[in-house]
Structures are given as C-alpha cells and as structure tokens.
Design a protein around this motif. Structure first.
Motif, mmCIF file in Angstrom:
data_model
loop_
_atom_site.group_PDB
_atom_site.id
_atom_site.type_symbol
_atom_site.label_atom_id
_atom_site.label_comp_id
_atom_site.label_asym_id
_atom_site.label_seq_id
_atom_site.Cartn_x
_atom_site.Cartn_y
_atom_site.Cartn_z
ATOM 1 N N LEU A 99 3.799 -5.059 -16.767
ATOM 2 C CA LEU A 99 2.947 -5.925 -15.963
ATOM 3 C C LEU A 99 2.503 -5.157 -14.729
ATOM 4 O O LEU A 99 3.308 -4.468 -14.107
ATOM 5 N N TRP A 100 1.222 -5.280 -14.359
ATOM 6 C CA TRP A 100 0.721 -4.737 -13.104
ATOM 7 C C TRP A 100 0.488 -5.893 -12.149
ATOM 8 O O TRP A 100 -0.191 -6.876 -12.498
ATOM 9 N N VAL A 101 1.051 -5.777 -10.940
ATOM 10 C CA VAL A 101 0.932 -6.812 -9.909
ATOM 11 C C VAL A 101 0.190 -6.223 -8.716
ATOM 12 O O VAL A 101 0.595 -5.187 -8.175
ATOM 13 N N ASN A 102 -0.863 -6.873 -8.296
ATOM 14 C CA ASN A 102 -1.653 -6.369 -7.175
ATOM 15 C C ASN A 102 -0.862 -6.468 -5.866
ATOM 16 O O ASN A 102 0.095 -7.248 -5.753
ATOM 17 N N LEU A 103 -1.261 -5.666 -4.887
ATOM 18 C CA LEU A 103 -0.708 -5.734 -3.538
ATOM 19 C C LEU A 103 -1.809 -6.114 -2.556
ATOM 20 O O LEU A 103 -2.970 -5.704 -2.725
ATOM 21 N N PRO A 104 -1.489 -6.877 -1.519
ATOM 22 C CA PRO A 104 -2.478 -7.162 -0.486
ATOM 23 C C PRO A 104 -2.837 -5.903 0.283
ATOM 24 O O PRO A 104 -2.077 -4.922 0.303
ATOM 25 N N ALA A 105 -3.986 -5.919 0.935
ATOM 26 C CA ALA A 105 -4.488 -4.733 1.626
ATOM 27 C C ALA A 105 -3.463 -4.159 2.596
ATOM 28 O O ALA A 105 -3.312 -2.931 2.693
ATOM 29 N N LYS A 106 -2.721 -5.010 3.273
ATOM 30 C CA LYS A 106 -1.784 -4.530 4.290
ATOM 31 C C LYS A 106 -0.613 -3.741 3.699
ATOM 32 O O LYS A 106 0.100 -3.038 4.435
ATOM 33 N N LEU A 107 -0.414 -3.839 2.365
ATOM 34 C CA LEU A 107 0.703 -3.153 1.721
ATOM 35 C C LEU A 107 0.275 -2.065 0.748
ATOM 36 O O LEU A 107 1.124 -1.380 0.181
ATOM 37 N N LYS A 108 -1.031 -1.909 0.552
ATOM 38 C CA LYS A 108 -1.473 -0.945 -0.452
ATOM 39 C C LYS A 108 -1.066 0.493 -0.110
ATOM 40 O O LYS A 108 -0.857 1.308 -0.996
ATOM 41 N N MET A 109 -0.945 0.791 1.167
ATOM 42 C CA MET A 109 -0.560 2.144 1.572
ATOM 43 C C MET A 109 0.882 2.191 2.078
ATOM 44 O O MET A 109 1.257 3.081 2.845
ATOM 45 N N SER A 110 1.703 1.255 1.617
ATOM 46 C CA SER A 110 3.125 1.255 1.973
ATOM 47 C C SER A 110 3.859 2.322 1.166
ATOM 48 O O SER A 110 3.341 2.875 0.200
ATOM 49 N N ALA A 111 5.086 2.596 1.560
ATOM 50 C CA ALA A 111 5.872 3.619 0.882
ATOM 51 C C ALA A 111 6.259 3.163 -0.524
ATOM 52 O O ALA A 111 6.539 1.984 -0.742
ATOM 53 N N PRO A 112 6.282 4.083 -1.494
ATOM 54 C CA PRO A 112 6.748 3.722 -2.838
ATOM 55 C C PRO A 112 8.201 3.249 -2.804
ATOM 56 O O PRO A 112 8.979 3.656 -1.939
ATOM 57 N N HIS A 151 -10.112 1.308 -10.547
ATOM 58 C CA HIS A 151 -10.600 2.405 -11.380
ATOM 59 C C HIS A 151 -9.399 3.174 -11.900
ATOM 60 O O HIS A 151 -8.692 3.825 -11.130
ATOM 61 N N GLY A 152 -9.178 3.089 -13.211
ATOM 62 C CA GLY A 152 -8.070 3.806 -13.825
ATOM 63 C C GLY A 152 -6.740 3.420 -13.205
ATOM 64 O O GLY A 152 -6.369 2.242 -13.179
ATOM 65 N N PRO A 153 -6.008 4.394 -12.640
ATOM 66 C CA PRO A 153 -4.663 4.123 -12.135
ATOM 67 C C PRO A 153 -4.623 3.673 -10.678
ATOM 68 O O PRO A 153 -3.543 3.585 -10.093
ATOM 69 N N PHE A 154 -5.792 3.397 -10.085
ATOM 70 C CA PHE A 154 -5.856 3.040 -8.671
ATOM 71 C C PHE A 154 -6.482 1.647 -8.524
ATOM 72 O O PHE A 154 -7.515 1.354 -9.144
ATOM 73 N N VAL A 155 -5.879 0.813 -7.666
ATOM 74 C CA VAL A 155 -6.395 -0.537 -7.411
ATOM 75 C C VAL A 155 -6.430 -0.725 -5.901
ATOM 76 O O VAL A 155 -5.382 -0.837 -5.252
ATOM 77 N N MET A 156 -7.653 -0.778 -5.344
ATOM 78 C CA MET A 156 -7.811 -0.860 -3.901
ATOM 79 C C MET A 156 -8.775 -2.010 -3.556
ATOM 80 O O MET A 156 -9.114 -2.817 -4.415
ATOM 81 N N ASN A 157 -9.217 -2.046 -2.283
ATOM 82 C CA ASN A 157 -10.076 -3.138 -1.829
ATOM 83 C C ASN A 157 -11.534 -2.747 -1.671
ATOM 84 O O ASN A 157 -12.380 -3.602 -1.410
ATOM 85 N N SER A 158 -11.844 -1.449 -1.807
ATOM 86 C CA SER A 158 -13.227 -1.012 -1.658
ATOM 87 C C SER A 158 -13.458 0.253 -2.484
ATOM 88 O O SER A 158 -12.511 0.973 -2.834
ATOM 89 N N ARG A 159 -14.720 0.513 -2.749
ATOM 90 C CA ARG A 159 -15.082 1.726 -3.489
ATOM 91 C C ARG A 159 -14.663 2.968 -2.705
ATOM 92 O O ARG A 159 -14.174 3.943 -3.290
#
Length: 276
Positions: A119-132, A253-261
């Motif tokens: 399963l892939w679960v999205n993250l909100p913008a504030k957490l997209k660049m958080s530590a793995p 796009h592929g393995p990346f899920v973000m909020n803007s192009r």
C-alpha cells in the motif's frame, strides 16, 4: 448509525512491477487513480518462483509511505541508509520515504508461494521532506481480535471500536489497517468516523456490501457514513483501509509523489545527483 454506501467497485487489474513481479493492482489504476490519502494498493500472489524471483531491485521514493504486508513467503529489505531486514509471513513494514530513500525488496526464497500487499500512503506537504523511518513487526506482535461467529480482525494500524490497538498508530493520516477473516454467513461491523475515507479490498471469497455482491480481487470505495458493514456470502478475507484525507494537490510521477510539478523535477534532480 448510518451505513457507508458503496460509491465505486473496481476489479483489480493484472500488472507487473519491479523486475517482472506479477501482481494485481487494486488502486492506482486508470479507473481508480487514488483514494485520498491512499495512492496505490497492489496484491501479489504467485506460486511460481519465476513470477516473483526478479523482486524489486534498487529504486528511489520520495514524498509518501509504503506499507508491505506479507501473508506467505519472505522478503528482504535493504536501503542506502544501511538498514536491512526480512518481512516474514504475517509481518508488516511501514516505511516513510520522506525526503528520499533508495531501497530494494527481494525474495528470500527460491520456491513456494509469495503472497501479500503493498500500500502507498500519501504524506501531507509538511511531512514530504521529513526524515525516512520505519516500523517493522513480526506476526506475533500484531494482535488479532476474535468476534462472534469465528470472525477475526488482525489489527495492523489504528484501534478497533472494541479497543484492540495495532502496533502502528496510524501515521500522519491516522490510518486504520485491518485484515478481516469472515466465515460464510457471518458479518463484520465497524464504526469509521466521517473524518476518514474508507475502502475495502476483497481478496478471498465473495461478500455483500450495501446489498451488492462483490467478488475477490475487487476494491470497494465507500461513501460517507458512520458504519462499515460487510457480510460474507462465502468464506472471505477483506482488508479495511481508512485514513484522513489530505486534500492537497498531488503531482505523481513514477516513484515520487509531491505537491507540484517543480517539486517532482527537483526530486529527479536530487536523485540523479546522489542527494538521496
């Protein structure tokens, strides 16, 4: 309490990913592109080693979480932080890719059945660049709630109405992830508040939801209401997935899920320059 209606039923689509691993995609298809906050759900179930031995060699992720749940077989995980481990039968791994990770998932067997879900679960913008980060649990660390008629609920994430808590709190979207076993003629009822979107993944047998018959390998997307109700026509197994919608733009796009192009372009640049 009002029952959640069915708003859409989608039959899983045969697909392959990684190095030729055969699977059934139940979410993340042309017909069901995502169901906020969930992005993709794959079911893999292969008896022939040739259908899974290629595994999922090194590949990057950014901006979301992956959840691997094994039913049968063993999968080894490695990543570029030096972390390594094996997910065995009934085990779970909840991985936050966050700002970026490169990992592989490879079979730890050369024969036998390989079966499970990712399963892939999205993250909100504030957490997209958080530590793995990771949460990993073997089967005996995941509680199973017994209900009337032989119904059982394996609680992977979140808490049931009866108070059984899974080892994973639900993450950024306060997710529920239950694996429900229903003998023929039984029913599963669970309150799911209106602050969460909810879906079912029927993966064994035939069930009835909101009066309609639903066969195995189908995704069932539910509307708003207070209660999820599933009735088993035959012996059946169903995943209940629920989470708070993020309600933000999604550029995937592929393995990346973000909020803007622009963020997607940056992700590719960062990966190619070795910044993950």
């Amino acid at each position: 309490m009002s029952l959640r209606p069915v708003v859409k039923i989608v039959k899983g689509v045969p697909a392959s990913d990684g190095d030729g691993v055969r699977l059934t995609r139940m979410l993340g298809t042309q017909e069901a592109q995502m169901f906020d906050p969930f992005l993709m759900l794959d079911c893999f179930d292969n008896d022939q080693a040739s259908d899974y031995m290629g595994g999922f060699p090194d590949h990057p992720h950014r901006g979301f979480e992956t959840v691997t749940y094994m039913l049968e077989g063993r999968m080894r995980h490695r990543d570029n932080t030096g972390r390594e481990g094996i997910i065995g039968p009934g085990g779970i791994q909840w991985m936050r890719a966050g700002k970026g990770i490169v990992h592989s998932e490879m079979p730890e067997q050369a024969e036998g059945r390989m079966r499970g879900f990712q399963l892939w679960v999205n993250l909100p913008a504030k957490l997209k660049m958080s530590a793995p980060g990771y949460s990993e649990f073997e089967s005996d660390a995941i509680p199973v709630e017994a209900r009337d008629g032989g119904v059982s609920v394996k609680v992977i994430a979140g808490v049931t109405d009866a108070g059984t808590a899974g080892p994973i709190g639900g993450g950024a979207v306060d997710a529920l992830y239950f694996d429900v076993v229903l003998p023929a003629g039984t029913r599963f009822e669970e309150p799911v508040g209106g602050d969460r979107n909810a879906m079912l993944a029927v993966y064994e047998g035939q069930v009835r939801v909101a009066g309609g018959k639903i066969d195995a390998l189908s995704g069932v997307f539910l509307g708003q209401g207070d209660m999820v109700l599933v009735e088993a026509i035959t012996d059946a197994r169903v995943l209940l997935l629920a989470g708070r919608p993020i309600n933000e733009p999604v550029f995937w796009h592929g393995p990346f899920v973000m909020n803007s192009r622009d963020e997607i372009v940056q992700a590719f640049e960062d990966f190619q320059s070795g910044k993950f």
